[in-house]
Write a protein that holds these residues in place. Structure first.
Motif: not given
Length: 154
Positions: A12-24
């Protein structure tokens, strides 16, 4: 094949980081592609990262049919989607304020704003939305067509 709760939280933490990165990345990519179109930039941040459960779950089910771990394989997708909804609901008011301030800075008016203030002539399609039936519009258009054809004859 036991998966511990610590692994699920790590995912879940990895996905949150990935989602924020992809959004940026999406936000800055849209900034480069559409520097003077804030509405498209706002659309891009949501459209670029959107993955749907309705496509992903059947696809994973088809790929791993009969595998006892198929539930674990769908878990990341089932976490990603609600995470997008939460992030989107947090970002939406901020992005709306950004779009409004950019429109003012660039001097851009929405078509809806122009219609409300009488700056844009309503189209035939807009009039159809106002309550006229399709048959009435069709009769009127056919009448205009026959008048135009008759007036072009020698």
């Amino acid at each position: 094949n036991d998966v511990g709760l610590d692994n699920v939280f790590l995912m879940v933490l990895f996905q949150l980081i990935l989602l924020l990165l992809v959004s940026l990345v999406a936000w800055y990519s849209m900034r480069l592609l559409f520097p003077n179109k804030p509405r498209l930039r706002a659309m891009g941040i949501f459209g670029c990262v959107e993955k749907t459960v309705s496509v992903g779950v059947p696809l994973i089910g088809a790929m791993y049919e009969g595998n006892p771990n198929v539930g674990l394989y769908t878990l990341p997708l089932l976490i990603w989607h609600p995470m997008q909804l939460v992030l989107g609901s947090i970002l939406a008011p901020r992005i709306q304020r950004f779009v409004e301030s950019e429109k003012q800075r660039l001097g851009i008016a929405d078509e809806e704003d122009d219609i409300e203030h009488g700056k844009v002539k309503k189209t035939r399609h807009d009039e159809a939305d106002s309550g006229e039936t399709t048959e009435e519009i069709t009769r009127e258009l056919e009448g205009n067509l026959s008048v135009n054809v008759d007036s072009e004859s020698p």
